[in-house]
Design a protein around this motif. Sequence first.
Motif, PDB file in Angstrom:
ATOM      1  N   MET A 135      70.988 -58.542  -6.283  1.00 51.06           N
ATOM      2  CA  MET A 135      71.007 -58.582  -4.827  1.00 51.06           C
ATOM      3  C   MET A 135      70.997 -57.158  -4.308  1.00 51.06           C
ATOM      4  SD  MET A 135      74.133 -61.157  -5.179  1.00 51.06           S
ATOM      5  CE  MET A 135      74.403 -61.627  -3.498  1.00 51.06           C
ATOM      6  N   SER A 136      69.807 -56.568  -4.202  1.00 52.89           N
ATOM      7  CA  SER A 136      69.740 -55.219  -3.624  1.00 52.89           C
ATOM      8  C   SER A 136      68.894 -55.283  -2.359  1.00 52.89           C
ATOM      9  CB  SER A 136      69.238 -54.218  -4.651  1.00 52.89           C
ATOM     10  OG  SER A 136      68.078 -54.662  -5.268  1.00 52.89           O
ATOM     11  N   THR A 137      67.789 -54.528  -2.280  1.00 51.43           N
ATOM     12  CA  THR A 137      66.957 -54.582  -1.072  1.00 51.43           C
ATOM     13  C   THR A 137      66.492 -56.020  -0.838  1.00 51.43           C
ATOM     14  OG1 THR A 137      66.175 -52.451  -1.787  1.00 51.43           O
ATOM     15  CG2 THR A 137      65.035 -53.433   0.057  1.00 51.43           C
ATOM     16  N   GLY A 138      66.005 -56.603  -1.891  1.00 48.85           N
ATOM     17  CA  GLY A 138      65.652 -58.026  -1.860  1.00 48.85           C
ATOM     18  C   GLY A 138      66.598 -58.779  -2.776  1.00 48.85           C
ATOM     19  N   ILE A 139      66.280 -60.027  -3.053  1.00 49.59           N
ATOM     20  CA  ILE A 139      67.076 -60.781  -4.023  1.00 49.59           C
ATOM     21  C   ILE A 139      66.122 -61.305  -5.080  1.00 49.59           C
ATOM     22  CG2 ILE A 139      68.491 -62.835  -4.419  1.00 49.59           C
ATOM     23  CD1 ILE A 139      69.743 -62.440  -1.742  1.00 49.59           C
ATOM     24  N   GLY A 140      66.404 -60.950  -6.315  1.00 51.61           N
ATOM     25  CA  GLY A 140      65.576 -61.438  -7.405  1.00 51.61           C
ATOM     26  C   GLY A 140      66.476 -62.128  -8.410  1.00 51.61           C
ATOM     27  N   GLY A 141      65.857 -62.807  -9.332  1.00 49.57           N
ATOM     28  CA  GLY A 141      66.687 -63.460 -10.329  1.00 49.57           C
ATOM     29  C   GLY A 141      65.878 -63.847 -11.541  1.00 49.57           C
ATOM     30  N   GLY A 142      66.596 -64.206 -12.564  1.00 46.74           N
ATOM     31  CA  GLY A 142      65.948 -64.697 -13.769  1.00 46.74           C
ATOM     32  C   GLY A 142      66.789 -65.816 -14.343  1.00 46.74           C
ATOM     33  N   ILE A 143      66.117 -66.735 -15.025  1.00 43.55           N
ATOM     34  CA  ILE A 143      66.788 -67.927 -15.544  1.00 43.55           C
ATOM     35  C   ILE A 143      66.580 -68.015 -17.047  1.00 43.55           C
ATOM     36  CG2 ILE A 143      66.844 -70.459 -15.455  1.00 43.55           C
ATOM     37  CD1 ILE A 143      65.275 -70.007 -12.661  1.00 43.55           C
ATOM     38  N   ILE A 144      67.679 -68.125 -17.758  1.00 46.96           N
ATOM     39  CA  ILE A 144      67.601 -68.464 -19.181  1.00 46.96           C
ATOM     40  C   ILE A 144      68.054 -69.919 -19.273  1.00 46.96           C
ATOM     41  CG2 ILE A 144      68.439 -67.970 -21.526  1.00 46.96           C
ATOM     42  CD1 ILE A 144      66.974 -65.548 -20.238  1.00 46.96           C
ATOM     43  N   ALA A 145      67.159 -70.802 -19.713  1.00 43.69           N
ATOM     44  CA  ALA A 145      67.507 -72.219 -19.834  1.00 43.69           C
ATOM     45  C   ALA A 145      67.233 -72.662 -21.253  1.00 43.69           C
ATOM     46  CB  ALA A 145      66.689 -73.055 -18.848  1.00 43.69           C
TER      47      ALA A 145
ATOM     48  N   GLY B 123      63.685 -68.328   6.529  1.00 48.51           N
ATOM     49  CA  GLY B 123      64.980 -68.833   6.085  1.00 48.51           C
ATOM     50  C   GLY B 123      65.216 -68.759   4.595  1.00 48.51           C
ATOM     51  N   CYS B 124      64.501 -67.844   3.906  1.00 44.43           N
ATOM     52  CA  CYS B 124      64.746 -67.670   2.464  1.00 44.43           C
ATOM     53  C   CYS B 124      66.169 -67.143   2.237  1.00 44.43           C
ATOM     54  CB  CYS B 124      63.789 -66.644   1.870  1.00 44.43           C
ATOM     55  SG  CYS B 124      62.073 -67.130   1.862  1.00 44.43           S
ATOM     56  N   TYR B 125      66.671 -67.369   1.037  1.00 46.08           N
ATOM     57  CA  TYR B 125      67.957 -66.803   0.606  1.00 46.08           C
ATOM     58  C   TYR B 125      67.954 -65.295   0.876  1.00 46.08           C
ATOM     59  CZ  TYR B 125      71.465 -65.716  -3.122  1.00 46.08           C
ATOM     60  OH  TYR B 125      72.520 -65.268  -3.863  1.00 46.08           O
ATOM     61  N   GLU B 126      66.848 -64.613   0.530  1.00 42.78           N
ATOM     62  CA  GLU B 126      66.738 -63.168   0.746  1.00 42.78           C
ATOM     63  C   GLU B 126      66.779 -62.788   2.229  1.00 42.78           C
ATOM     64  OE1 GLU B 126      63.892 -60.929  -1.680  1.00 42.78           O
ATOM     65  OE2 GLU B 126      63.111 -60.017   0.153  1.00 42.78           O
ATOM     66  N   ALA B 127      66.232 -63.658   3.084  1.00 42.04           N
ATOM     67  CA  ALA B 127      66.234 -63.356   4.528  1.00 42.04           C
ATOM     68  C   ALA B 127      67.643 -63.463   5.107  1.00 42.04           C
ATOM     69  CB  ALA B 127      65.279 -64.288   5.259  1.00 42.04           C
TER      70      ALA B 127
ATOM     71  N   CYS C 176      70.530 -62.898   2.943  1.00 46.28           N
ATOM     72  CA  CYS C 176      71.493 -62.098   2.170  1.00 46.28           C
ATOM     73  C   CYS C 176      70.919 -60.836   1.537  1.00 46.28           C
ATOM     74  CB  CYS C 176      72.096 -62.950   1.048  1.00 46.28           C
ATOM     75  SG  CYS C 176      72.985 -64.380   1.654  1.00 46.28           S
ATOM     76  N   GLY C 177      69.632 -60.597   1.612  1.00 42.67           N
ATOM     77  CA  GLY C 177      69.050 -59.396   0.999  1.00 42.67           C
ATOM     78  C   GLY C 177      69.487 -58.140   1.747  1.00 42.67           C
ATOM     79  N   GLY C 178      69.531 -57.023   1.051  1.00 40.25           N
ATOM     80  CA  GLY C 178      69.995 -55.765   1.657  1.00 40.25           C
ATOM     81  C   GLY C 178      69.162 -55.344   2.859  1.00 40.25           C
ATOM     82  N   ARG C 179      67.840 -55.509   2.739  1.00 39.64           N
ATOM     83  CA  ARG C 179      66.973 -55.098   3.858  1.00 39.64           C
ATOM     84  C   ARG C 179      67.267 -55.975   5.075  1.00 39.64           C
ATOM     85  NH1 ARG C 179      62.458 -56.530   1.947  1.00 39.64           N
ATOM     86  NH2 ARG C 179      61.770 -54.675   0.864  1.00 39.64           N
ATOM     87  N   ALA C 180      67.395 -57.274   4.855  1.00 39.93           N
ATOM     88  CA  ALA C 180      67.645 -58.209   5.953  1.00 39.93           C
ATOM     89  C   ALA C 180      68.988 -57.899   6.629  1.00 39.93           C
ATOM     90  CB  ALA C 180      67.630 -59.644   5.427  1.00 39.93           C
TER      91      ALA C 180
ATOM     92  N   GLU D  40      79.046 -65.750   6.808  1.00 35.51           N
ATOM     93  CA  GLU D  40      77.692 -66.331   6.723  1.00 35.51           C
ATOM     94  C   GLU D  40      77.042 -65.971   5.377  1.00 35.51           C
ATOM     95  OE1 GLU D  40      75.565 -67.823   9.200  1.00 35.51           O
ATOM     96  OE2 GLU D  40      73.643 -67.612   8.159  1.00 35.51           O
ATOM     97  N   ILE D  41      77.223 -64.707   4.962  1.00 34.68           N
ATOM     98  CA  ILE D  41      76.630 -64.260   3.689  1.00 34.68           C
ATOM     99  C   ILE D  41      77.242 -65.032   2.512  1.00 34.68           C
ATOM    100  CG2 ILE D  41      76.567 -62.273   2.093  1.00 34.68           C
ATOM    101  CD1 ILE D  41      76.235 -60.500   4.651  1.00 34.68           C
ATOM    102  N   CYS D  42      78.557 -65.209   2.551  1.00 34.64           N
ATOM    103  CA  CYS D  42      79.223 -65.942   1.456  1.00 34.64           C
ATOM    104  C   CYS D  42      78.756 -67.394   1.434  1.00 34.64           C
ATOM    105  CB  CYS D  42      80.742 -65.868   1.608  1.00 34.64           C
ATOM    106  SG  CYS D  42      81.368 -64.201   1.324  1.00 34.64           S
TER     107      CYS D  42
END
Length: 328
Positions: A141-151, A184-188, A190-194, A244-246
């Motif tokens: 969670m920095s400028t944007g929000i990215g992620g990766g999934i190990i399943a 309304g993305c998660y990044e919009a 909670c992302g740092g830029r937003a 709101e962020i939480c």
Amino acid sequence: MREETKFYLGFDIGGTKIAVCLGRADGTIIASERIPNLERNPREVMNDMVSCGKKLLADASLPPQNISAIGIGAPGPLNIIEGKIESSPNMKNWNDIPIVDFISKEFSAKTYIENDANAGALAEWIFGAGKNCSNLIYLTMSTGIGGGIIAEGKLVRGNDLIGGEMGHIVLDPEGPACNCGLRGCYEAFCGGRAISQKIMADLSQQPEHPLIRFAQGDAGKIGYPVLIEGVKSKNGYALSLWDEICLRNAQAIGIFTNIFNPEFIILGTVALAAGNLLLDPVKKLLPRFAWPQMIKNLKIKTSPLGCKIGEYSALSIAVYYDNNSRAN
Ligand SMILES: [Zn+2]
């Protein structure tokens, strides 16, 4: 070859700098160096990457043929099938650059590229908090929000190798506009830029507001750094934005939890700075968004790899794909 005799080279490409590192499969970083990237010609930067990598090998008295594989982590969009970096907002000069081919020829070693968010998940899984687990989600969670999934013991990449864009699940179709074109993305939320843009829009006419004063004239701090200070000092505006962020973090994490039933959710960057200020309310709100059975064994943690995540990410790409042949 025995694992302890295998050596890997990693390149973590960021918009301003590139970390180059030499390491082993057990996560030992033998040496690392950083080189600048900002606004330089990519060909020149790639030549520097090669020189730096060769220097690390020479300093460790290792001939290049001792390298088992090379990993490159880079911000998306990437053309993973052709091994190319494509232009992105933070790396405008890097347009259609065939980096995998270039690096693999220079070192005569198998070379793999992965987007930095997926690589973060590999790093936490191979070297970090989720060692030996089978189901893990990493969120940066920095400028944007990215992620990766190990399943089930594999990195999830999807049909076109672009899956796992966790920052762009839509939490509210009427929500704020996102850089990606959706709303309304998660990044919009909670992302740092937003968050920086929201604070600027709400408070720019109030130079005496505590959050603006916390920045001490440094516009770069207007965002999470001043918000976290505001929350710690119990400022009303900061507390309500934090709520709101939480809530939005709990909503997103709840969705991922119900789909993947992970053992670990590892949070990086902003979560490292905020610690329990973020983790405690998110854990408390999570039962509103995920089933109790899903939460029972779930561990939500901040990244133990911290500021070394880039180096570990690049190495983990090399280690993972050296051991798991890729479909492309
Ligand atoms: Zn989006």
